[in-house]
Design a protein around this motif. Sequence first.
Motif, PDB file in Angstrom:
ATOM      1  N   MET A   1       0.932  -1.122  -0.021  1.00  0.00           N
ATOM      2  CA  MET A   1       0.060   0.199   0.050  1.00  0.00           C
ATOM      3  C   MET A   1       1.021   1.330   0.147  1.00  0.00           C
ATOM      4  N   ALA A   2       2.151   1.161   0.604  1.00  0.00           N
ATOM      5  CA  ALA A   2       2.970   2.202   0.607  1.00  0.00           C
ATOM      6  C   ALA A   2       3.457   2.662  -0.785  1.00  0.00           C
ATOM      7  N   ASP A   3       3.660   1.605  -1.447  1.00  0.00           N
ATOM      8  CA  ASP A   3       3.976   1.886  -3.126  1.00  0.00           C
ATOM      9  C   ASP A   3       2.864   2.481  -3.756  1.00  0.00           C
ATOM     10  N   GLU A   4       1.566   1.959  -3.363  1.00  0.00           N
ATOM     11  CA  GLU A   4       0.291   2.443  -3.884  1.00  0.00           C
ATOM     12  C   GLU A   4      -0.020   4.087  -3.620  1.00  0.00           C
ATOM     13  N   LEU A   5       0.495   4.287  -2.451  1.00  0.00           N
ATOM     14  CA  LEU A   5       0.147   5.801  -2.019  1.00  0.00           C
ATOM     15  C   LEU A   5       1.180   6.834  -2.475  1.00  0.00           C
ATOM     16  N   SER A   6       2.445   5.940  -2.557  1.00  0.00           N
ATOM     17  CA  SER A   6       3.596   6.654  -3.306  1.00  0.00           C
ATOM     18  C   SER A   6       3.048   7.005  -4.868  1.00  0.00           C
ATOM     19  N   GLY A   7       2.540   6.135  -5.441  1.00  0.00           N
ATOM     20  CA  GLY A   7       2.434   6.184  -6.866  1.00  0.00           C
ATOM     21  C   GLY A   7       1.090   7.056  -6.963  1.00  0.00           C
ATOM     22  N   PHE A   8       0.084   7.189  -6.188  1.00  0.00           N
ATOM     23  CA  PHE A   8      -0.695   8.241  -6.244  1.00  0.00           C
ATOM     24  C   PHE A   8      -0.146   9.590  -5.959  1.00  0.00           C
ATOM     25  N   LEU A   9       0.688   9.801  -5.136  1.00  0.00           N
ATOM     26  CA  LEU A   9       1.126  11.163  -4.827  1.00  0.00           C
ATOM     27  C   LEU A   9       1.902  11.699  -6.050  1.00  0.00           C
ATOM     28  N   ARG A  10       2.611  10.664  -6.792  1.00  0.00           N
ATOM     29  CA  ARG A  10       3.591  10.960  -7.856  1.00  0.00           C
ATOM     30  C   ARG A  10       3.033  11.589  -8.899  1.00  0.00           C
ATOM     31  N   SER A  11       1.666  10.805  -9.129  1.00  0.00           N
ATOM     32  CA  SER A  11       0.850  11.119 -10.393  1.00  0.00           C
ATOM     33  C   SER A  11      -0.007  12.319 -10.008  1.00  0.00           C
ATOM     34  N   ALA A  12      -0.357  12.636  -8.623  1.00  0.00           N
ATOM     35  CA  ALA A  12      -1.154  13.841  -8.377  1.00  0.00           C
ATOM     36  C   ALA A  12      -0.058  15.135  -8.213  1.00  0.00           C
ATOM     37  N   ALA A  13       1.279  14.923  -8.143  1.00  0.00           N
ATOM     38  CA  ALA A  13       2.207  16.150  -8.186  1.00  0.00           C
ATOM     39  C   ALA A  13       2.258  16.890  -9.303  1.00  0.00           C
ATOM     40  N   LEU A  14       2.460  18.156  -9.145  1.00  0.00           N
ATOM     41  CA  LEU A  14       2.756  19.199 -10.260  1.00  0.00           C
ATOM     42  C   LEU A  14       3.884  19.747 -10.052  1.00  0.00           C
ATOM     43  N   GLY A  15       4.979  19.588 -10.882  1.00  0.00           N
ATOM     44  CA  GLY A  15       6.044  20.320 -10.770  1.00  0.00           C
ATOM     45  C   GLY A  15       6.802  19.757  -9.310  1.00  0.00           C
ATOM     46  N   GLY A  16       6.448  18.758  -9.023  1.00  0.00           N
ATOM     47  CA  GLY A  16       7.084  17.973  -7.697  1.00  0.00           C
ATOM     48  C   GLY A  16       6.307  18.369  -6.493  1.00  0.00           C
ATOM     49  N   LEU A  17       5.310  19.280  -6.689  1.00  0.00           N
ATOM     50  CA  LEU A  17       4.556  19.710  -5.386  1.00  0.00           C
ATOM     51  C   LEU A  17       3.274  18.971  -5.397  1.00  0.00           C
ATOM     52  N   VAL A  18       3.047  18.725  -4.068  1.00  0.00           N
ATOM     53  CA  VAL A  18       1.930  18.004  -3.865  1.00  0.00           C
ATOM     54  C   VAL A  18       0.633  18.925  -3.220  1.00  0.00           C
ATOM     55  N   ASP A  19      -0.504  19.159  -3.573  1.00  0.00           N
ATOM     56  CA  ASP A  19      -1.112  20.256  -3.255  1.00  0.00           C
ATOM     57  C   ASP A  19      -2.163  19.433  -1.954  1.00  0.00           C
ATOM     58  N   TRP A  20      -2.802  20.276  -1.211  1.00  0.00           N
ATOM     59  CA  TRP A  20      -3.678  19.895  -0.053  1.00  0.00           C
ATOM     60  C   TRP A  20      -4.660  19.039  -0.381  1.00  0.00           C
ATOM     61  N   GLN A  21      -5.339  19.326  -1.760  1.00  0.00           N
ATOM     62  CA  GLN A  21      -6.494  18.439  -2.218  1.00  0.00           C
ATOM     63  C   GLN A  21      -6.005  17.254  -2.436  1.00  0.00           C
ATOM     64  N   SER A  22      -4.998  17.008  -2.927  1.00  0.00           N
ATOM     65  CA  SER A  22      -4.086  15.438  -2.970  1.00  0.00           C
ATOM     66  C   SER A  22      -4.117  14.931  -1.762  1.00  0.00           C
ATOM     67  N   TYR A  23      -3.732  15.525  -0.584  1.00  0.00           N
ATOM     68  CA  TYR A  23      -3.690  15.039   0.770  1.00  0.00           C
ATOM     69  C   TYR A  23      -4.971  14.361   1.310  1.00  0.00           C
TER      70      TYR A  23
END
Lengths: 277, 74
Positions: A1-23
């Motif tokens: 699941m850690a990998d899945e969370l990680s993958g989700f965060l990578r796909s959600a990031a824009l320019g390496g930044l993860v916004d609060w909506q993605s949290y």
Amino acid sequence: MADELSGFLRSAALGGLVDWQSYETAAQLFGVSWPEIERAVLAAGLFPRRYAAQRRLLGQEGQQRLLAARVTVVGCGGLGGWVVEILARAGVGRLRLIDPDTFDESNLNRQLGATIADLGRPKVEVLAARVAAVNPVVQVTPLAATFREDAGDSLLAGSTLVIDGLDTVAARLELGRCCRRLALPLVHGAVEGWYGQAAVQAPGAALLAAIYPQPAAPAPPAESRPDSLAAVVANVASLQAALALQAILAPEDPFPPGWLMLDLREPELERIVPAAG
Amino acid sequence: MQVTVKLFATFREGRFRTAVRELPAGSTVGDLVAALGLPPAKLGVLLVNGRHVELDQELREGDTCAIFPKVGGG
């Protein structure tokens, strides 16, 4: 699941930044806490968008150090309130707030948490709610208690460092002794009128005893407490917060010796370093 | 003898930041504190030439004496 969370965060990031909506989406999808998401963001080489303005300054490693830090703020009135605000915005992972008082009308001129609506409420609870509104990732433990030396071990246990937000010399001397015994770094600050001072007592050192060498006078009654302005209190609290952040980010660097004297009438900031021996 | 005196924080109010004072030979830090009218209950750190001293420390020609009040508010 850690990998899945990680993958989700990578796909959600824009320019390496993860916004609060993605949290929020990650919390719903994976049932994980805010700190777990933040750890995953940083571990994936990404950065929270909330901290975009400090990304180059701190880097992944610095932000991870802040997230892992546990800071105990003893006294949450003038100095403590501003320090809590700054450390929470920077992303310090855990804050333990210790103060027995409720907000009084006479706090409004300088204490960050004081509002008309919150008069009469415990300072630590008001500040905990404020931190939750500013940076929900920060885990806050509010303790509506008086700091006492004989209870110091349990009140300060597990701290990375301790902030002195107290308002009497006698209480500061107790806190200084306690931090010395527990070998915890203590970031001191104090104000009076247009003036203030700040310093780091290194683990095991006795800086507070050196700064307050005369026998401690009994605490003055509230109506004769020193004059105090937000313009000065916020300055000294900012110095304390900066010293605390430096101590967390670069624990291998020696603590700055001596102490800082701030005069906001001149204005000037002077470092006092007494000769050894 | 001449001694350089440095005052800090509230002790500057109505006095000075730095001044050279003429004192009788054999004067102590306590004599200087009394001459400046500094309230004893407010006294904090006393340094002579950068070293921590007590009120009974004797001053010498050319010394620099720094006097700090106890700043205790928060």
